[in-house]
Scaffold this motif. Structure first.
Motif, PDB file in Angstrom:
ATOM      1  N   PRO A   1       0.814  -1.217   0.000  1.00 32.90           N
ATOM      2  CA  PRO A   1       0.000   0.000   0.000  1.00 32.90           C
ATOM      3  C   PRO A   1       0.848   1.267   0.000  1.00 32.90           C
ATOM      4  N   ASN A   2       0.303   2.319  -0.543  1.00 30.56           N
ATOM      5  CA  ASN A   2       0.999   3.608  -0.577  1.00 30.56           C
ATOM      6  C   ASN A   2       1.270   4.107   0.849  1.00 30.56           C
ATOM      7  N   PRO A   3       2.554   4.274   1.201  1.00 28.71           N
ATOM      8  CA  PRO A   3       2.891   4.678   2.579  1.00 28.71           C
ATOM      9  C   PRO A   3       2.286   6.033   2.964  1.00 28.71           C
ATOM     10  N   ASP A   4       2.069   6.915   2.002  1.00 34.40           N
ATOM     11  CA  ASP A   4       1.432   8.196   2.314  1.00 34.40           C
ATOM     12  C   ASP A   4      -0.010   7.991   2.775  1.00 34.40           C
ATOM     13  N   PHE A   5      -0.679   7.055   2.138  1.00 37.50           N
ATOM     14  CA  PHE A   5      -2.065   6.788   2.511  1.00 37.50           C
ATOM     15  C   PHE A   5      -2.137   6.152   3.898  1.00 37.50           C
ATOM     16  N   ILE A   6      -1.191   5.252   4.148  1.00 41.54           N
ATOM     17  CA  ILE A   6      -1.134   4.617   5.467  1.00 41.54           C
ATOM     18  C   ILE A   6      -0.872   5.680   6.532  1.00 41.54           C
ATOM     19  N   LYS A   7       0.056   6.564   6.228  1.00 39.16           N
ATOM     20  CA  LYS A   7       0.388   7.636   7.161  1.00 39.16           C
ATOM     21  C   LYS A   7      -0.831   8.518   7.455  1.00 39.16           C
ATOM     22  N   LEU A   8      -1.572   8.859   6.415  1.00 38.96           N
ATOM     23  CA  LEU A   8      -2.740   9.720   6.613  1.00 38.96           C
ATOM     24  C   LEU A   8      -3.784   9.016   7.478  1.00 38.96           C
ATOM     25  N   LYS A   9      -3.938   7.732   7.257  1.00 42.27           N
ATOM     26  CA  LYS A   9      -4.888   6.972   8.087  1.00 42.27           C
ATOM     27  C   LYS A   9      -4.449   6.951   9.546  1.00 42.27           C
ATOM     28  N   GLU A  10      -3.140   6.804   9.755  1.00 41.61           N
ATOM     29  CA  GLU A  10      -2.625   6.844  11.132  1.00 41.61           C
ATOM     30  C   GLU A  10      -2.924   8.194  11.778  1.00 41.61           C
ATOM     31  N   CYS A  11      -2.699   9.269  11.028  1.00 40.72           N
ATOM     32  CA  CYS A  11      -3.011  10.608  11.545  1.00 40.72           C
ATOM     33  C   CYS A  11      -4.490  10.709  11.891  1.00 40.72           C
ATOM     34  N   HIS A  12      -5.309  10.176  11.015  1.00 40.52           N
ATOM     35  CA  HIS A  12      -6.764  10.193  11.210  1.00 40.52           C
ATOM     36  C   HIS A  12      -7.122   9.512  12.526  1.00 40.52           C
ATOM     37  N   THR A  13      -6.591   8.307  12.706  1.00 40.02           N
ATOM     38  CA  THR A  13      -6.878   7.550  13.915  1.00 40.02           C
ATOM     39  C   THR A  13      -6.423   8.304  15.158  1.00 40.02           C
ATOM     40  N   SER A  14      -5.212   8.844  15.112  1.00 37.30           N
ATOM     41  CA  SER A  14      -4.695   9.463  16.327  1.00 37.30           C
ATOM     42  C   SER A  14      -5.383  10.796  16.624  1.00 37.30           C
ATOM     43  N   VAL A  15      -5.681  11.577  15.597  1.00 38.16           N
ATOM     44  CA  VAL A  15      -6.389  12.846  15.840  1.00 38.16           C
ATOM     45  C   VAL A  15      -7.785  12.582  16.397  1.00 38.16           C
ATOM     46  N   CYS A  16      -8.457  11.604  15.813  1.00 41.83           N
ATOM     47  CA  CYS A  16      -9.810  11.305  16.288  1.00 41.83           C
ATOM     48  C   CYS A  16      -9.783  10.856  17.738  1.00 41.83           C
ATOM     49  N   SER A  17      -8.811  10.028  18.089  1.00 45.26           N
ATOM     50  CA  SER A  17      -8.810   9.555  19.469  1.00 45.26           C
ATOM     51  C   SER A  17      -8.359  10.654  20.427  1.00 45.26           C
ATOM     52  N   SER A  18      -7.352  11.429  20.060  1.00 46.02           N
ATOM     53  CA  SER A  18      -6.895  12.439  21.023  1.00 46.02           C
ATOM     54  C   SER A  18      -7.863  13.609  21.161  1.00 46.02           C
ATOM     55  N   LEU A  19      -8.617  13.928  20.110  1.00 47.78           N
ATOM     56  CA  LEU A  19      -9.565  15.038  20.231  1.00 47.78           C
ATOM     57  C   LEU A  19     -11.001  14.555  20.450  1.00 47.78           C
ATOM     58  N   GLY A  20     -11.143  13.246  20.592  1.00 47.13           N
ATOM     59  CA  GLY A  20     -12.474  12.703  20.869  1.00 47.13           C
ATOM     60  C   GLY A  20     -13.473  12.896  19.738  1.00 47.13           C
ATOM     61  N   LEU A  21     -12.989  12.717  18.496  1.00 46.57           N
ATOM     62  CA  LEU A  21     -13.880  12.895  17.345  1.00 46.57           C
ATOM     63  C   LEU A  21     -14.349  11.529  16.843  1.00 46.57           C
ATOM     64  N   ASN A  22     -15.561  11.502  16.322  1.00 49.12           N
ATOM     65  CA  ASN A  22     -16.069  10.286  15.714  1.00 49.12           C
ATOM     66  C   ASN A  22     -15.368  10.071  14.372  1.00 49.12           C
ATOM     67  N   PRO A  23     -14.594   8.979  14.246  1.00 52.93           N
ATOM     68  CA  PRO A  23     -13.821   8.762  13.013  1.00 52.93           C
ATOM     69  C   PRO A  23     -14.689   8.759  11.752  1.00 52.93           C
ATOM     70  N   GLU A  24     -15.930   8.340  11.892  1.00 52.05           N
ATOM     71  CA  GLU A  24     -16.814   8.308  10.721  1.00 52.05           C
ATOM     72  C   GLU A  24     -17.191   9.703  10.253  1.00 52.05           C
ATOM     73  N   GLU A  25     -16.989  10.676  11.122  1.00 53.32           N
ATOM     74  CA  GLU A  25     -17.345  12.043  10.748  1.00 53.32           C
ATOM     75  C   GLU A  25     -16.135  12.875  10.322  1.00 53.32           C
ATOM     76  N   VAL A  26     -14.997  12.229  10.281  1.00 50.25           N
ATOM     77  CA  VAL A  26     -13.793  12.936   9.845  1.00 50.25           C
ATOM     78  C   VAL A  26     -13.339  12.324   8.515  1.00 50.25           C
ATOM     79  N   GLU A  27     -13.401  13.126   7.484  1.00 49.84           N
ATOM     80  CA  GLU A  27     -13.125  12.607   6.151  1.00 49.84           C
ATOM     81  C   GLU A  27     -11.640  12.380   5.885  1.00 49.84           C
ATOM     82  N   ILE A  28     -11.391  11.573   4.861  1.00 52.19           N
ATOM     83  CA  ILE A  28     -10.032  11.315   4.408  1.00 52.19           C
ATOM     84  C   ILE A  28      -9.983  11.597   2.915  1.00 52.19           C
TER      85      ILE A  28
END
Ligand SMILES: *Cc1c(COP(=O)(O)O)cnc(C)c1O
Length: 304
Positions: free
Chosen positions: A188-215
């Motif tokens: 898989p494209n490492p940039d895409f993996i990286k963005l997903k990791e950012c998504h996961t960590s931002v959602c968890s640290s700021l308490g956001l619903n991952p389904e409501e944060v687009e990629i």
């Protein structure tokens, strides 16, 4: 004479891309919908109208001046009233007012600093719009210094800034350009993996619903892959509208504003050009014949 993709070819390739988008959506977990943004940069108004006539509503531009021109185009305003513009290029703070003043601006996908968010917020507040302005935070997933975007380590603070200090903005998600020449046989494209990791960590640290944060990731040559990895917003240009050639006014004209009659043309082949058309990428060795050929290349395997 230059040959461009014809209007009916645009419709055909749009349909083809839409069906590939929905097939890719079936291959991923969850039931989020992926939006197709048709990237119309360098392409003329009639081709936009054609895609619009095929049901396309979201269009992307990455040069401020081109967004301005197309956004104010009388034909588009009248005949494509439901158009939704995405700004997807590098945005300097002194140009935010031009972007926010564009009719039917839907989203700015390329917020790459808290300062830019603040500037957009101010500008949008002044316009006293009913709706908030949708924004995405652009992440520099590859870590290369010349690329725009927030380093992964600072994404959380920029997102938090948008959410807590910019009441006129709506935080929609994270965006990356990433390497577009990645060889998928290497995984898989490492940039895409990286963005997903950012998504996961931002959602968890700021308490956001991952389904409501687009990629937002994936372009012509990798949008299906991006969707399978969870992209909710793919930005597809040349596969819909045909290959691009750039008219680089700066090359032959020291005073670019004065003449458009003797342009040189550069080929769209580097990632930098996605954002910085005017950074004098010159390619004098390319002949006009060569360019005509490029124009005829349609990157669509349409089996209809
Ligand atoms: C030009 C551009 C695209 C579309 O690129 P294609 O390869 O033509 O699909 C997508 N995203 C951004 C930011 C762009 O500038």
């Amino acid at each position: 004479m230059k040959r461009m993709m014809s209007e009916s070819e645009v419709l055909k390739s749009l349909r083809n891309v839409l069906s590939r988008v929905s097939q890719a959506m079936e291959k991923r977990p969850g039931n989020q919908v992926t939006r197709l943004v048709a990237v119309s940069k360098t392409k003329p108004v009639p081709l936009i109208q054609q895609a619009y006539s095929g049901g396309q509503r979201h269009f992307g531009e990455n040069y401020v001046q081109e967004l301005e021109e197309k956004g104010h185009d009388a034909t588009l305003l009248e005949q494509c009233a439901e158009i939704k513009w995405h700004f997807i290029g590098h945005l300097q703070r002194n140009k935010v007012n031009k972007v926010t003043a564009t009719p039917n601006l839907y989203m700015v996908e390329t917020v790459d600093s808290a300062k830019l968010a603040t500037a957009l917020n101010k500008s949008w507040e002044k316009l006293q719009q009913e709706n908030k302005l949708n924004v995405m935070v652009q992440v520099n997933t590859s870590g290369e210094e010349q690329k725009h975007g927030v380093p992964p380590s600072e994404v959380e603070s920029v997102v938090d800034h948008v959410k807590t200090k910019c009441p006129a903005l709506k935080f929609n998600g994270l965006m990356t350009i990433g390497a577009f020449d990645h060889d998928l046989t290497q995984g898989p494209n490492p940039d895409f993996i990286k963005l997903k990791e950012c998504h996961t960590s931002v959602c968890s640290s700021l308490g956001l619903n991952p389904e409501e944060v687009e990629i937002s990731m994936g372009m012509s040559n990798d949008f299906e892959h991006a969707i399978e990895l969870g992209s909710t917003n793919v930005r597809v240009g040349s596969t819909i509208f045909g290959a691009r050639t750039y008219v680089n006014k700066a090359t032959n004209n020291p005073t670019p504003e004065t003449s458009t009659t003797t342009p040189s043309i550069t080929n769209d082949s580097t990632n930098e050009q996605l954002n910085d058309r005017n950074d004098t990428k010159t390619n004098t060795s390319q002949s006009i014949d060569n360019i005509a050929e490029t124009l005829q290349t349609v990157h669509v395997k349409d089996k209809e």
